[in-house]
Write a protein that holds these residues in place. Structure first.
Motif, mmCIF file in Angstrom:
data_model
loop_
_atom_site.group_PDB
_atom_site.id
_atom_site.type_symbol
_atom_site.label_atom_id
_atom_site.label_comp_id
_atom_site.label_asym_id
_atom_site.label_seq_id
_atom_site.Cartn_x
_atom_site.Cartn_y
_atom_site.Cartn_z
ATOM 1 N N CYS A 92 39.452 16.513 -60.071
ATOM 2 C CA CYS A 92 39.662 15.228 -60.628
ATOM 3 C C CYS A 92 40.636 14.543 -59.918
ATOM 4 O O CYS A 92 40.931 13.391 -59.752
ATOM 5 C CB CYS A 92 40.029 15.384 -61.929
ATOM 6 N N GLU A 93 41.804 15.369 -59.161
ATOM 7 C CA GLU A 93 42.930 14.863 -58.703
ATOM 8 C C GLU A 93 43.922 14.011 -59.732
ATOM 9 O O GLU A 93 44.589 13.211 -59.279
ATOM 10 C CB GLU A 93 42.588 13.977 -57.289
ATOM 11 N N ASN A 94 44.085 14.221 -60.962
ATOM 12 C CA ASN A 94 44.380 13.473 -61.697
ATOM 13 C C ASN A 94 44.946 14.283 -62.816
ATOM 14 O O ASN A 94 45.031 13.862 -64.049
ATOM 15 C CB ASN A 94 43.687 12.125 -62.309
ATOM 16 N N CYS A 95 45.188 15.649 -62.902
ATOM 17 C CA CYS A 95 45.588 16.344 -63.705
ATOM 18 C C CYS A 95 46.959 17.190 -63.257
ATOM 19 O O CYS A 95 46.818 17.328 -62.224
ATOM 20 C CB CYS A 95 44.517 17.193 -64.436
ATOM 21 N N GLY A 101 48.647 21.962 -57.119
ATOM 22 C CA GLY A 101 47.851 22.425 -55.763
ATOM 23 C C GLY A 101 46.692 23.620 -56.224
ATOM 24 O O GLY A 101 46.240 24.076 -55.229
ATOM 25 N N HIS A 102 46.238 23.599 -57.453
ATOM 26 C CA HIS A 102 44.952 24.200 -57.765
ATOM 27 C C HIS A 102 43.752 23.579 -57.983
ATOM 28 O O HIS A 102 42.983 23.845 -58.855
ATOM 29 C CB HIS A 102 45.467 25.144 -58.818
ATOM 30 N N MET A 162 43.183 32.553 -47.731
ATOM 31 C CA MET A 162 44.015 31.808 -47.945
ATOM 32 C C MET A 162 45.134 32.238 -49.227
ATOM 33 O O MET A 162 46.283 32.461 -49.123
ATOM 34 C CB MET A 162 43.969 30.340 -48.154
ATOM 35 N N LYS A 163 44.539 32.555 -50.285
ATOM 36 C CA LYS A 163 45.138 33.049 -51.341
ATOM 37 C C LYS A 163 45.754 34.337 -51.264
ATOM 38 O O LYS A 163 46.779 34.637 -51.757
ATOM 39 C CB LYS A 163 44.042 32.895 -52.685
ATOM 40 N N ALA A 164 45.133 35.063 -50.621
ATOM 41 C CA ALA A 164 45.558 36.553 -50.109
ATOM 42 C C ALA A 164 46.726 36.467 -48.937
ATOM 43 O O ALA A 164 47.425 37.623 -49.006
ATOM 44 C CB ALA A 164 44.426 37.462 -49.837
ATOM 45 N N GLN A 305 40.417 20.043 -49.295
ATOM 46 C CA GLN A 305 41.353 19.850 -47.882
ATOM 47 C C GLN A 305 41.031 21.208 -46.691
ATOM 48 O O GLN A 305 41.306 20.906 -45.679
ATOM 49 C CB GLN A 305 42.713 19.905 -47.914
ATOM 50 N N TYR A 306 40.431 22.302 -47.297
ATOM 51 C CA TYR A 306 40.111 23.398 -46.292
ATOM 52 C C TYR A 306 38.936 23.089 -45.492
ATOM 53 O O TYR A 306 38.605 23.722 -44.623
ATOM 54 C CB TYR A 306 40.169 24.588 -47.196
ATOM 55 N N TYR A 307 38.069 22.185 -46.151
ATOM 56 C CA TYR A 307 36.889 22.098 -45.464
ATOM 57 C C TYR A 307 36.480 21.658 -44.211
ATOM 58 O O TYR A 307 35.754 22.301 -43.313
ATOM 59 C CB TYR A 307 35.718 21.104 -46.286
#
Length: 355
Positions: A92-95, A101-102, A162-164, A305-307
């Motif tokens: 949603c980019e609004n919470c 960043g999650h 990336m998370k690892a 943004q990783y796409y």
């Protein structure tokens, strides 16, 4: 560009039952786009929803499918005529979660075939939020339908890597590294610089193939329990003088056996990423995490943004896709589900609309 008023689609009317039907194209809101679908990949999650009754946010009837590539035909003016990949999860980019960043785990996210209303990828058109669409400027010698697997099968493993914190010189273990997500998990950790990529899976023929696509060593699980597999890995580590700490382990099967293997390999300062989805329950002595100072983490979808960087890795040949994709007409959807459910597929099926 012609804009349809109806969407042809294969709806799941109840778990285990499909129906070909038509639904109305909704009135697009500002910030939305209508995408003409070129192809949609058949994911293990779709198969789980269909056969196992795994609850989707939107209850049936709805259309499954979240690995989508296509062309924008209406809506956001700057995107009309653009070839795009639709992210499997659109935040949603609004919470507060997005702000932290999650966004890949945004609780208000839109996911085709799950939480995007009744709309999914096993259709000829789909209305979607436009803000996170990944534009394919030059697909080189790829068909657009082939690139549909970027939407989940490739980006989700990238998010896990990336998370690892995968980095140059790491020792990575990919359990289920010959499956629909595992083949890309293997290639991604190799492309990111892991010095050893050990693939653990059942099928010896597929394991042999993995050595040509990022794996440095393979272990077959055939007729072995988790303890024996751990022994095989320890022997290889001793032979190669690998560290017994700091491993990056990726469990891609979602099965009890796969999870037990992964937990048996967990050691000091290591990270275990749960990438594969399943409904099983697995026991583990949590105090071992304290003693190892190790991490077990889940990973869901991929940040939009990783796409673009993932797409570039595919287009540049750092991640091979074509050997692992089988393109079929969408009218064969039920057979595709059946084959995917059998667990014997060598390639990921991508369905193209033929209504």
């Amino acid at each position: 560009m012609d804009v349809p008023t109806k969407i042809n689609t294969w709806q799941m009317v109840e778990p285990g039952k499909l129906e070909k039907t038509t639904i109305d194209v909704p009135e697009l809101k500002p910030g939305e786009a209508l995408v003409k679908i070129a192809g949609c990949g058949v994911c293990h999650t779709d198969v789980g929803y269909f056969y196992d009754g795994v609850p989707t946010v939107t209850k049936p009837p709805l259309t499954l499918g979240h690995e989508i590539a296509g062309t924008v035909v209406a809506g956001e003016a700057s995107l009309i005529g653009k070839e795009v990949i639709v992210p499997a999860v659109m935040p949603c980019e609004n919470c507060a979660i997005c702000a932290a960043g999650h966004g890949n785990r945004c609780l208000k996210q839109a996911m085709p075939g799950n939480s995007l209303g009744i709309y999914g990828g096993f259709s000829d058109y789909i209305p979607v939020p436009a803000g996170d669409l990944c534009v394919v400027e030059d697909k080189k010698d790829f068909s657009l339908e082939t690139l549909s697997v970027v939407a989940d099968a490739i980006t989700s493993p990238y998010q896990a890597a990336m998370k690892a914190g995968v980095k140059e010189g790491d020792v990575a273990i990919v359990i289920g590294g010959t499956g629909g997500i595992g083949v890309y998990m293997t290639q991604i950790v190799a492309a990111l610089g892991a010095k050893e990529v050990i693939v653990i899976a059942r099928n010896k023929e597929k394991l042999e193939r993995a050595l040509s696509f990022g794996a440095t060593y393979t272990i077959s699980t055939l007729d072995k329990d988790a303890k024996a597999i751990s022994g095989d890995f320890r022997a290889y580590s001793k032979e190669k003088k690998l560290p017994n700490w700091g491993l990056k382990i990726f469990e891609c099967t979602g099965t009890k056996a796969g999870q037990e293997i992964a937990l048996g390999l967990l050691t000091f300062l290591s990270k275990l990423m749960i990438v594969g989805f399943g409904m099983v329950k697995t026991e583990y002595m949590l105090s071992r995490l304290m003693a190892f100072e190790a991490d077990i983490m889940g990973t869901w979808g991929c940040l939009p943004q990783y796409y673009k960087p993932v797409l570039n890795m595919v287009l540049e040949g750092k991640i091979q896709v074509k050997p692992f994709v089988d393109i079929r007409p969408m009218s064969t959807i039920l057979k595709a589900y059946e084959e995917a459910h059998s667990g014997k597929l060598v390639q990921r099926i991508v369905l193209t609309p033929d209504f």
